[in-house]
Design a protein around this motif. Structure first.
Motif, PDB file in Angstrom:
ATOM      1  N   VAL A 235       0.858  -1.190   0.000  1.00 20.12           N
ATOM      2  CA  VAL A 235       0.000   0.000   0.000  1.00 20.12           C
ATOM      3  C   VAL A 235       0.894   1.240   0.000  1.00 20.12           C
ATOM      4  CG1 VAL A 235      -1.710   1.318   1.320  1.00 20.12           C
ATOM      5  CG2 VAL A 235      -1.839  -1.197   1.253  1.00 20.12           C
ATOM      6  N   THR A 236       0.683   2.122  -0.986  1.00 15.87           N
ATOM      7  CA  THR A 236       1.453   3.375  -1.025  1.00 15.87           C
ATOM      8  C   THR A 236       0.815   4.357  -0.058  1.00 15.87           C
ATOM      9  OG1 THR A 236       1.756   2.950  -3.350  1.00 15.87           O
ATOM     10  CG2 THR A 236       2.375   5.159  -2.539  1.00 15.87           C
ATOM     11  N   CYS A 237       1.584   4.790   0.947  1.00 11.67           N
ATOM     12  CA  CYS A 237       1.008   5.663   1.968  1.00 11.67           C
ATOM     13  C   CYS A 237       1.363   7.105   1.690  1.00 11.67           C
ATOM     14  CB  CYS A 237       1.545   5.281   3.353  1.00 11.67           C
ATOM     15  SG  CYS A 237       1.130   3.606   3.788  1.00 11.67           S
ATOM     16  N   ARG A 238       0.375   7.950   1.705  1.00 10.66           N
ATOM     17  CA  ARG A 238       0.632   9.377   1.595  1.00 10.66           C
ATOM     18  C   ARG A 238      -0.026  10.073   2.787  1.00 10.66           C
ATOM     19  NH1 ARG A 238       1.201  11.144  -4.577  1.00 10.66           N
ATOM     20  NH2 ARG A 238       1.704  13.025  -3.423  1.00 10.66           N
ATOM     21  N   PHE A 239       0.602   9.858   3.960  1.00 10.55           N
ATOM     22  CA  PHE A 239       0.049  10.392   5.196  1.00 10.55           C
ATOM     23  C   PHE A 239       0.483  11.836   5.391  1.00 10.55           C
ATOM     24  CE2 PHE A 239       0.150   5.767   6.837  1.00 10.55           C
ATOM     25  CZ  PHE A 239      -0.990   5.495   6.109  1.00 10.55           C
ATOM     26  N   GLY A 240      -0.399  12.618   6.010  1.00  9.02           N
ATOM     27  CA  GLY A 240      -0.141  14.040   6.159  1.00  9.02           C
ATOM     28  C   GLY A 240      -0.420  14.787   4.870  1.00  9.02           C
ATOM     29  N   GLU A 241      -1.059  14.097   3.922  1.00  6.91           N
ATOM     30  CA  GLU A 241      -1.388  14.749   2.638  1.00  6.91           C
ATOM     31  C   GLU A 241      -2.874  14.671   2.398  1.00  6.91           C
ATOM     32  OE1 GLU A 241       0.986  14.328  -1.032  1.00  6.91           O
ATOM     33  OE2 GLU A 241       1.950  12.714   0.086  1.00  6.91           O
ATOM     34  N   LYS A 242      -3.442  15.797   2.060  1.00  7.12           N
ATOM     35  CA  LYS A 242      -4.862  15.880   1.799  1.00  7.12           C
ATOM     36  C   LYS A 242      -5.128  15.739   0.320  1.00  7.12           C
ATOM     37  CE  LYS A 242      -8.423  18.703   3.554  1.00  7.12           C
ATOM     38  NZ  LYS A 242      -8.949  19.771   4.339  1.00  7.12           N
TER      39      LYS A 242
ATOM     40  N   ALA B 273      -2.715  17.618  -2.405  1.00  3.93           N
ATOM     41  CA  ALA B 273      -2.558  19.028  -2.023  1.00  3.93           C
ATOM     42  C   ALA B 273      -1.327  19.644  -2.661  1.00  3.93           C
ATOM     43  CB  ALA B 273      -2.494  19.145  -0.502  1.00  3.93           C
ATOM     44  N   ASN B 274      -0.279  18.823  -2.884  1.00 10.78           N
ATOM     45  CA  ASN B 274       0.960  19.375  -3.471  1.00 10.78           C
ATOM     46  C   ASN B 274       0.879  19.455  -4.990  1.00 10.78           C
ATOM     47  OD1 ASN B 274       1.122  16.760  -4.326  1.00 10.78           O
ATOM     48  ND2 ASN B 274       3.103  16.322  -3.352  1.00 10.78           N
ATOM     49  N   GLY B 275      -0.285  19.132  -5.575  1.00  7.59           N
ATOM     50  CA  GLY B 275      -0.458  19.272  -7.014  1.00  7.59           C
ATOM     51  C   GLY B 275      -0.299  17.979  -7.799  1.00  7.59           C
ATOM     52  N   ASP B 276       0.206  16.903  -7.148  1.00 11.68           N
ATOM     53  CA  ASP B 276       0.341  15.613  -7.853  1.00 11.68           C
ATOM     54  C   ASP B 276      -1.021  15.156  -8.366  1.00 11.68           C
ATOM     55  OD1 ASP B 276       2.918  15.609  -7.136  1.00 11.68           O
ATOM     56  OD2 ASP B 276       2.806  13.860  -5.770  1.00 11.68           O
ATOM     57  N   VAL B 277      -1.043  14.626  -9.575  1.00 11.84           N
ATOM     58  CA  VAL B 277      -2.295  14.080 -10.100  1.00 11.84           C
ATOM     59  C   VAL B 277      -2.140  12.575 -10.268  1.00 11.84           C
ATOM     60  CG1 VAL B 277      -3.857  14.064 -12.065  1.00 11.84           C
ATOM     61  CG2 VAL B 277      -2.905  16.245 -11.251  1.00 11.84           C
ATOM     62  N   LEU B 278      -3.076  11.815  -9.698  1.00 15.71           N
ATOM     63  CA  LEU B 278      -2.984  10.356  -9.751  1.00 15.71           C
ATOM     64  C   LEU B 278      -4.229   9.772 -10.400  1.00 15.71           C
ATOM     65  CD1 LEU B 278      -1.336  11.133  -7.015  1.00 15.71           C
ATOM     66  CD2 LEU B 278      -1.739   8.730  -6.466  1.00 15.71           C
ATOM     67  N   PRO B 279      -4.058   8.868 -11.363  1.00 15.59           N
ATOM     68  CA  PRO B 279      -5.235   8.239 -11.955  1.00 15.59           C
ATOM     69  C   PRO B 279      -5.802   7.149 -11.048  1.00 15.59           C
ATOM     70  CG  PRO B 279      -3.246   7.354 -12.932  1.00 15.59           C
ATOM     71  CD  PRO B 279      -2.791   8.375 -11.937  1.00 15.59           C
ATOM     72  N   TYR B 280      -7.079   6.897 -11.177  1.00 15.93           N
ATOM     73  CA  TYR B 280      -7.687   5.777 -10.421  1.00 15.93           C
ATOM     74  C   TYR B 280      -8.622   5.002 -11.331  1.00 15.93           C
ATOM     75  CZ  TYR B 280     -11.984   8.656 -10.022  1.00 15.93           C
ATOM     76  OH  TYR B 280     -13.105   9.383 -10.296  1.00 15.93           O
ATOM     77  N   ASP B 281      -8.784   3.708 -11.022  1.00 22.16           N
ATOM     78  CA  ASP B 281      -9.872   2.946 -11.636  1.00 22.16           C
ATOM     79  C   ASP B 281     -11.089   3.025 -10.722  1.00 22.16           C
ATOM     80  OD1 ASP B 281      -8.486   1.946 -13.948  1.00 22.16           O
ATOM     81  OD2 ASP B 281      -7.272   0.776 -12.519  1.00 22.16           O
ATOM     82  N   LYS B 282     -10.793   2.839  -9.443  1.00 17.23           N
ATOM     83  CA  LYS B 282     -11.864   2.955  -8.448  1.00 17.23           C
ATOM     84  C   LYS B 282     -11.378   3.908  -7.351  1.00 17.23           C
ATOM     85  CE  LYS B 282     -14.534  -0.517 -10.027  1.00 17.23           C
ATOM     86  NZ  LYS B 282     -14.899  -0.131 -11.387  1.00 17.23           N
ATOM     87  N   LEU B 283     -12.330   4.712  -6.869  1.00 16.59           N
ATOM     88  CA  LEU B 283     -11.985   5.688  -5.836  1.00 16.59           C
ATOM     89  C   LEU B 283     -12.864   5.454  -4.622  1.00 16.59           C
ATOM     90  CD1 LEU B 283     -10.591   8.370  -4.941  1.00 16.59           C
ATOM     91  CD2 LEU B 283     -12.459   9.587  -6.094  1.00 16.59           C
ATOM     92  N   VAL B 284     -12.247   5.461  -3.432  1.00 18.87           N
ATOM     93  CA  VAL B 284     -13.035   5.306  -2.196  1.00 18.87           C
ATOM     94  C   VAL B 284     -12.868   6.550  -1.347  1.00 18.87           C
ATOM     95  CG1 VAL B 284     -13.217   4.075   0.005  1.00 18.87           C
ATOM     96  CG2 VAL B 284     -12.940   2.791  -2.140  1.00 18.87           C
ATOM     97  N   LEU B 285     -13.986   7.168  -0.996  1.00 22.75           N
ATOM     98  CA  LEU B 285     -13.960   8.314  -0.091  1.00 22.75           C
ATOM     99  C   LEU B 285     -14.270   7.818   1.316  1.00 22.75           C
ATOM    100  CD1 LEU B 285     -15.956  10.864  -2.295  1.00 22.75           C
ATOM    101  CD2 LEU B 285     -13.475  10.597  -2.054  1.00 22.75           C
TER     102      LEU B 285
END
Ligand code: SRM
Ligand SMILES: Cc1cc2nc3c(=O)[nH]c(=O)nc-3n(C[C@H](O)[C@H](O)[C@H](O)COP(=O)(O)OP(=O)(O)OC[C@H]3O[C@@H](n4cnc5c(N)ncnc54)[C@H](O)[C@@H]3O)c2cc1C
Ligand code: SF4
Ligand code: FES
Lengths: 812, 111
Positions: free
Chosen positions: A73-80, A94-106
């Motif tokens: 699991v790639t962790c990006r803690f402290g990042e919104k 929040a830092n502007g990185d854009v990541l693609p997803y197939d499925k998104l969980v909120l």
């Protein structure tokens, strides 16, 4: 083929979901986990034990670095996560990185609600949600002060945790009892008592007005009654709101929460939501049990399995050591619903089951929650309980065997079993007393002292009597107050005093009331007893009063009211008469009657007009005549020596002084006075509750007269020489009556029960007791000697109006 | 069809108390119980027209202020030995606001 899964929020719901998913389909998912908090998943509900010092943060981490690493699991803690582009199927960090997803969980949880009081943005004003908040509370030193706004689950856990560290904590709760969503009043009362014992100050029905600070830091909380509560830290725990900002900006369907279907899918087929941020079928969630169910359903849905989330009954426990409470299901009263209530005042136990048909719908337990899971099972499974109904409340241990007969239970007790805890009397001693000739409760009491103190073992003593005497025993025919209790009025009064019961909930609990909140018979009586015995501690409850006393006017057969202003001693002035005449015309009063009590009655006033007619009368100096009250009514007088050729004293002057002293006080039944200037007795003083007949040598004071359903002449209490003494005796008599009589006994009925000699002893002969009585009366009058009309006209006029007027709408 | 109308805030009604709402066909009593549920009933007692909104509310019942008949707030049925019933109307609380069903209130003029 692996799919890209992005999860926003590493909370309790998403943590559980990832376990199911990765254990179910290891390697199928390429997971990226964002969390705004600078850490991974931990057991949020265990923050309270951390605060209280029972656990450390390390002990409550549910998924450590190793767990994420071994599962890729790639962790990006402290990042919104700052935004979602659903068309492109990407998220933006929040830092502007854009990541693609197939499925998104909120799984964004919720935000604590902060009441926007003035000063809410001062330093030292915090919520209770995460580790940072917990650490702020832990940083307080012993002796520092904290205020917690909110007497719900979270607020109380915060309060108890800080109190355990020696912090001086005050809880401010807006409702009448603690945890009102989970507990009924009786359990709320027990909980409050337990918290007070932990040195937590609990203020209920308290409204916060503003937070005041110094140099940007919180200094105190001010309530709307002006009370100032100094504090170094202020914790608001007043509720949560689903955190929906991200979903909303992404254009997903959002109501109060992010709307999901039974598969936890949002309005976008590739976006899911789980946890406190969701709204499912109109409901929101604030406890972990349903979130865990959601997490499992979501994992199954992602894995392509059939699953549906179903809402179930919930149960709550409070994680405060020493406060054992449990509530589950729906425990509101209702048609077809029945209560089984069990109270053991000695152990501080309260249990209530709410039944509907043959099923248990809800349960509230305090003090003994050992069997709570069994009861919760009955609620969830909708078990048919008809077979075990009689013994159900005693729990699983009593089921399946023969029904428990209370008599058999007492018969089975050994001789050395203690029956009366207060006086240490065991069964053997009682049996011995009975065999020695004590044939009823009074005799057993006199001989052994059993049940002579708090009285809660009276039932047991009676059972021992019944067992020992067999058919010879006659249950005493004492009339209980009403169906809610077996106790008589006299017993209730005695216990309210001896056990210092200062609230309705305390009476219900400690005296084992059989209903949850009483009825129209016992509530007015209890309200009177409490306000009479504890004028400072108890707050009058208008909702427990009959309409006349609630609206300070007599209700008429057609629903209108009558208005009778006070005319002190039956005296009036042209100015007062003019004000009454003007009011009668202005409010179209159909009937004006001169009463038998020497004053004027305006009959047929509309409920809506009451505050306005009162305000008008007030302007001329006229106040409520309490013609509606169990309290002081009229003081009739004759004109006396000022005018009459036979008058010996100033009878109208004394009447006015008496009325000014006694008005506004509440009594067990109405109280009427009269003062006549000579034995010709034109004011009919010899048939009043208190009647004074003036003679040359002074004043003859009679009490316990009546001229209503019974006609009875007064009995002479004493002859005194001065007005001061006459007023003192009348006041002391009033107070003795207030402290001792049964609700709805006029003084003549009460005196017949206790005897005039008993009254004379206290009011006339024992000077110290007379002084105490007068002082106690004055103390109570410091609160109640005021004009309720002025108060209502000023503060509550709108409550006399209809809440809404729909006639206008329909006319359109 | 239901047409919920907002008649005011729950806080406007005292706990274990009631307020009146005027309609073309007379008053409706809106009750709030100790557990914060709301119920709407005709404000006239079937016995002699007593204004139920002025009664003492206990559990999910109200006692008429004129002669102490007790009515279930849920069904409008008289309790105990007394016989009779009062019309009830749909009522609910949402986000602290009290809602009544305008259609049903209007329908009783037709009935
Ligand atoms: C207004 C008045 C009649 C009048 O027009 O003269 C009156 C009116 C009522 N009386 Fe009275 N009484 C009135 C003087 C009396 C008197 C005469 C007196 O006070 O000198 C008596 C006999 C004296 C006595 O009380 O001993 C009297 C004995 C009663 C009784 C019987 C009380 C008893 O203990 O036997 C009741 C019933 C009760 O209180 O339970 C009663 C009850 C009532 C009630 C409150 C009935 C009710 O519950 O609705 C009437 C309210 C009418 C209204 O809507 O205003 N009324 N009533 C008198 C008001 C006096 C005042 O200025 O406040
Ligand atoms: C002190 C305390 C005691 C409790 N006690 C109990 C109890 O005894 N029993 C019980 O059943 N429940 C209890 N609860 C409630 C329970 O903790 C919650 O129901 C549960 O934690 C909710 O889980 P969740 O996953 O929905 O949200 P959370 O656990 O709140 O997780 C949501 C996470 O999402 C993160 N986040 C939000 N927005 C973003 C974003 N845009 N980008 C990245 N991350 C984001 C947040 O920082 C947060 O870490 C308690 C709660 C508290 C605070
Ligand atoms: S005597 Fe008193 S209670 Fe009876 S009708 Fe007259 S006013 Fe009413
Ligand atoms: S009018 Fe309601 S009980 Fe008589």
């Amino acid at each position: 083929m692996t799919q890209k899964l992005v999860v926003v929020g590493a909370g309790m719901a998403s943590g559980r979901m990832l376990e199911h998913l990765i254990d179910g389909q290891p390697g199928d998912w390429d997971v990226t986990l964002f969390n705004a908090e600078p850490r991974g998943n931990y057991n949020r509900i265990m923050l309270s034990p951390v605060l209280a010092g029972d656990k450390t943060y390390e002990e409550i981490v549910t998924h450590d670095d190793d767990w994420y690493a071994t599962r890729g699991v790639t962790c990006r803690f402290g990042e919104k996560v700052a935004g979602i582009d659903r068309a492109a199927k990407t998220v933006m960090a929040a830092n502007g990185d854009v990541l693609p997803y197939d499925k998104l969980v909120l799984a964004t949880g919720s935000n604590p609600f902060i009441i926007p009081l003035p000063g809410h943005d001062l330093g030292g004003v915090i919520a209770y949600r995460d580790l940072e908040d917990t650490e702020r509370m832990m940083a307080l030193a012993p002796g520092q002060k904290a205020v917690v706004i909110g007497g719900g689950l979270l607020g109380l856990e915060a309060a108890a945790g800080m109190a355990a560290r020696g912090v001086e904590v005050t809880v401010v709760h807006i409702m009448g009892h603690l945890m009102e969503r989970q507990l009924d009043e009786a359990a709320g009362f027990l909980l409050r008592r337990a918290l007070m014992q932990k040195n937590i100050t609990v203020l209920c029905s308290a409204n916060s007005k503003e937070i005041v600070g110094e140099n940007g830091q919180v200094r105190a909380l001010v309530l709307d009654d002006g009370t100032e509560l100094p504090c170094d830290l202020l914790v608001m725990a007043v509720g949560i709101r689903p955190n929906t900002a991200l979903a909303q900006s992404a254009g997903l369907a959002v109501g109060r929460g992010i709307q999901v279907d039974d598969q936890m899918r949002t309005s976008d087929a590739d976006v899911f939501a789980v946890g406190e941020c969701v709204e499912h079928d109109g409901a929101l969630f604030g406890l972990v049990a349903p979130l865990y169910d959601q997490a499992k359903v979501l994992a199954q849905t992602l894995m392509g399995e059939q699953a549906a989330f179903v809402q179930k009954s919930l149960s709550t426990k409070l994680k405060v050591t020493g406060c054992d409470l449990f509530s589950a299901g729906d425990f509101a009263d209702g048609a077809g619903r029945e209560d089984i209530v069990f109270r053991d005042p000695a152990r501080g136990v309260y249990k209530r089951l709410v039944l509907e048909g043959n099923m248990v719908r809800g349960a509230v337990f305090y003090g003994d929650t050992a069997d709570s899971s069994w009861f919760f099972g009955l609620i969830k499974d909708e078990t048919d309980i008809s077979e075990m109904r009689d013994t159900l409340i005693f729990g699983p241990a009593y089921q399946g065997g023969s029904a428990v007969d209370p008599m058999a239970a007492v018969a089975a007790l050994p001789d050395d079993a203690e029956i009366c805890g207060c006086n240490g009397v065991c069964k053997g001693q009682i049996v011995e007393a009975i065999n020695g000739g004590a044939g009823d409760l009074g005799a057993v009491r006199a001989k052994t002292k059993a049940s002579a103190s708090c009285g809660t073992c009276t039932g047991l003593v009676e059972q021992v009597l019944a067992l020992t005497l067999g058919d010879e025993f006659k249950m005493p025919a004492a009339q209980p107050v009403c169906g809610c209790t077996d106790l008589t009025h006299e017993e209730v009064r005695r216990l309210i005093k001896s056990q210092r019961l200062t609230s309705m909930a305390a009476v219900h609990q400690e005296l084992g009331w059989k209903t949850s909140c009483g009825c129209h018979v016992c509530r007015p009586a209890l309200n009177y007893y409490l306000l009479a015995d504890w004028p400072l501690e108890y707050k009058d409850d208008p909702q427990s009063r009959f309409i006349n006393e609630r609206k300070h006017a007599n209700i008429q057969k057609d629903g209108t009211f009558s208005v009778v202003p006070r005319m002190w001693g039956g005296m009036t002035t042209p100015n007062e008469l003019r004000a009454i005449a003007d009011a009668a015309e202005k409010y179209k009063v159909p009937t004006v009657h001169v009463t038998g009590g020497q004053r004027i009655d305006l009959l047929g006033v509309k409920g809506e007009d009451l505050p306005y007619i009162w305000a008008d009368l007030n302007k001329a100096g006229l106040v409520s005549g309490h013609a509606y009250s169990k309290g002081l009514r009229t003081v009739k007088t004759c004109v006396g020596k000022e005018h009459c050729r036979f008058g010996t004293q100033d009878s109208s002057g004394l009447g006015i002084k008496l009325e000014k002293k006694l008005w506004g006080s509440w009594t067990p039944h109405k109280v009427k006075l009269a003062v006549s200037g000579c034995p010709r007795n034109c004011a009919e003083a010899t048939c009043k509750d208190i009647g004074v007949v003036c003679v040359d040598s002074g004043y003859q004071i009679g009490v316990a007269g009546a001229a209503g359903m019974d006609v009875k002449e007064t009995e002479r209490l004493a002859d005194v020489a001065t007005e001061e003494e006459a007023i003192e005796l009348a006041t002391a008599f009033m107070q003795l009556y207030r402290e001792n009589a049964k609700y709805l006994d006029r003084p003549y009925k009460w005196v017949a029960k206790v005897g005039l000699d008993w009254v004379k002893e206290r009011v006339v002969h024992d000077l110290a007791e007379r002084k105490r009585l007068v002082e106690a009366f004055e103390l109570s009058q410091s609160i109640y000697r005021k004009d309720p009309w002025a108060e209502h006209a000023r503060e509550r006029a709108e409550t006399y109006q209809p809440m809404a007027d729909l006639t206008l709408e329909a006319a359109e | 069809m239901t047409n919920w109308i907002d008649i005011g805030s729950l806080d406007d009604i005292p706990r274990r108390g009631a307020r009146k709402v005027k309609t073309v066909m007379g008053c409706v009593a809106v009750f709030r119980t100790g557990d914060d549920r709301v119920f709407a009933l005709d404000n006239a007692c079937p016995h002699k027209g007593g204004p139920l909104a002025e009664g003492i509310v206990h559990g999910h019942s109200v006692t008429c202020p004129l002669h102490n008949w007790v009515f279930s707030l849920e069904t409008g049925m008289a309790q105990g030995a007394d016989e009779g019933s009062v019309a009830t109307f749909p009522a609910r609380v949402e986000a602290g606001r009290v809602l009544l069903d305008a259609e049903r209130l209007a329908a009783r003029s037709a009935a």
